[in-house]
Design a protein around this motif. Structure first.
Motif, PDB file in Angstrom:
ATOM      1  N   TRP A 155      39.884  39.339  39.106  1.00  0.00           N
ATOM      2  CA  TRP A 155      38.860  40.307  38.716  1.00  0.00           C
ATOM      3  C   TRP A 155      37.488  39.639  38.749  1.00  0.00           C
ATOM      4  O   TRP A 155      37.328  38.514  38.290  1.00  0.00           O
ATOM      5  CB  TRP A 155      39.135  40.861  37.322  1.00  0.00           C
ATOM      6  CG  TRP A 155      40.384  41.675  37.264  1.00  0.00           C
ATOM      7  CD1 TRP A 155      41.637  41.246  36.930  1.00  0.00           C
ATOM      8  CD2 TRP A 155      40.512  43.053  37.609  1.00  0.00           C
ATOM      9  NE1 TRP A 155      42.538  42.267  37.028  1.00  0.00           N
ATOM     10  CE2 TRP A 155      41.873  43.401  37.439  1.00  0.00           C
ATOM     11  CE3 TRP A 155      39.613  44.032  38.034  1.00  0.00           C
ATOM     12  CZ2 TRP A 155      42.357  44.676  37.689  1.00  0.00           C
ATOM     13  CZ3 TRP A 155      40.082  45.314  38.279  1.00  0.00           C
ATOM     14  CH2 TRP A 155      41.435  45.624  38.103  1.00  0.00           C
ATOM     15  N   GLU A 180      41.100  42.099  33.566  1.00  0.00           N
ATOM     16  CA  GLU A 180      39.993  43.053  33.616  1.00  0.00           C
ATOM     17  C   GLU A 180      39.345  43.219  32.241  1.00  0.00           C
ATOM     18  O   GLU A 180      38.113  43.263  32.127  1.00  0.00           O
ATOM     19  CB  GLU A 180      40.495  44.399  34.129  1.00  0.00           C
ATOM     20  CG  GLU A 180      39.408  45.458  34.250  1.00  0.00           C
ATOM     21  CD  GLU A 180      39.939  46.786  34.762  1.00  0.00           C
ATOM     22  OE1 GLU A 180      39.114  47.655  35.100  1.00  0.00           O
ATOM     23  OE2 GLU A 180      41.177  46.955  34.810  1.00  0.00           O
ATOM     24  N   GLU A 213      35.348  42.930  31.026  1.00  0.00           N
ATOM     25  CA  GLU A 213      34.620  44.037  30.398  1.00  0.00           C
ATOM     26  C   GLU A 213      33.994  43.580  29.082  1.00  0.00           C
ATOM     27  O   GLU A 213      32.837  43.901  28.787  1.00  0.00           O
ATOM     28  CB  GLU A 213      35.564  45.211  30.168  1.00  0.00           C
ATOM     29  CG  GLU A 213      35.999  45.913  31.449  1.00  0.00           C
ATOM     30  CD  GLU A 213      37.010  47.017  31.204  1.00  0.00           C
ATOM     31  OE1 GLU A 213      37.602  47.040  30.092  1.00  0.00           O
ATOM     32  OE2 GLU A 213      37.220  47.844  32.108  1.00  0.00           O
ATOM     33  N   GLY A 248      31.676  46.025  39.239  1.00  0.00           N
ATOM     34  CA  GLY A 248      32.896  45.525  38.638  1.00  0.00           C
ATOM     35  C   GLY A 248      32.939  45.755  37.139  1.00  0.00           C
ATOM     36  O   GLY A 248      32.042  46.405  36.575  1.00  0.00           O
ATOM     37  N   PRO A 249      34.014  45.252  36.509  1.00  0.00           N
ATOM     38  CA  PRO A 249      35.043  44.397  37.094  1.00  0.00           C
ATOM     39  C   PRO A 249      35.847  45.103  38.185  1.00  0.00           C
ATOM     40  O   PRO A 249      36.193  46.266  38.045  1.00  0.00           O
ATOM     41  CB  PRO A 249      35.950  44.054  35.909  1.00  0.00           C
ATOM     42  CG  PRO A 249      35.148  44.363  34.687  1.00  0.00           C
ATOM     43  CD  PRO A 249      34.251  45.474  35.070  1.00  0.00           C
TER      44      PRO A 249
END
Length: 257
Positions: A65, A165, A169, A193-194
């Motif tokens: 990620w 992920e 975040e 992203g992620p």
């Protein structure tokens, strides 16, 4: 008059490049040398080390990620007082730090006297990095890196990567809050992203992949077909540093010329 720059031009909307005078270049080189003797930049500030943005992208290319964030009008947020404070923090005396700060900023909207670091000065990337490192955002970046995520800084481009992920975040939320505390701001249009892959510096990377985007490769193909031997060598060397397969394809074009 400090006679620091000769003229400036607009590189893109909102971005001016200031061309230093000979005196400005000499002064900037002296300031850069002085700061380098007082401060060791973090190793993940890739604009200050060998390999540059290619090395920054390579740091993340095998991660599951990736998230990319861009600081909005980064240099404009680093004013004269912030430069002086940063220089004092690395051990430079107040009076000398003030003089160095005055020789490193310009009033970009005269006569507003809103002095900030310009694009084009020899010392600008280094001084911007010192200011960033000593801000709440710089502290957050270091803390996130120490937590186990991979973090790269390339001037105003920040990339974070890892295996989960949710961790990215959380890291992005922390960085947004730290940026606000530091009077920095991220560009929403350039936040990505992620995701398994992101694109930055015209390079797509993540999840084991690293390659130059198609539009940029098309430009390189034109350069290969019409460029000098020196230019061709430069293109092949750069592309090969990113992706061997893409470099091989360009080499085939050279053979057919």
């Amino acid at each position: 008059m400090r006679n620091l720059f000769d003229h400036h031009f607009t590189l893109k909307p909102g971005t001016k490049v200031y061309v230093p005078t000979e005196h400005g270049r000499d002064t900037g080189s002296e300031i850069k040398k002085r700061v380098e003797g007082q401060w060791q930049p973090p190793r993940n500030y890739f604009h200050l080390r060998k390999g540059g943005h290619v090395a920054a992208a390579r740091l993340h290319h095998d991660q599951s990620w990736v998230a990319s964030m861009d600081l909005k009008r980064f240099f404009e947020q680093i004013n004269r007082s912030r430069v002086q404070r940063s220089l004092v923090r690395i051990g430079i005396p107040h009076d000398e730090a003030y003089e160095m700060a005055c020789n490193s900023v310009v009033d970009k909207e005269p006569p507003d006297r809103a002095f900030s670091i310009p694009f084009g000065f020899v010392q600008s990337p280094l001084l911007a990095s010192v200011a960033l490192a000593h801000s709440a955002l710089g502290t957050a970046l270091d803390k996130i890196r120490r937590s186990g995520l991979r973090v790269s800084v390339y001037v105003d481009d920040i990339t974070v990567s890892g295996d989960e992920e949710a961790s990215l975040e959380d890291a992005m939320n922390v960085l947004h809050a730290a940026a606000a505390t530091s009077n920095f701001e991220f560009n929403c249009d350039k936040t990505h992203g992620p995701a398994p892959e992101v694109t930055s510096f015209n390079i797509r990377f993540g999840s084991g992949r690293m390659e130059i985007v198609e539009d940029r490769m098309a430009e390189f193909e034109v350069a290969i077909r019409s460029g000098s031997e020196w230019a061709i060598g430069g293109v092949l060397g750069y592309v090969g540093a990113v992706n061997d397969g893409q470099a091989d394809k360009l080499s085939e074009i050279v053979k057919l010329k």
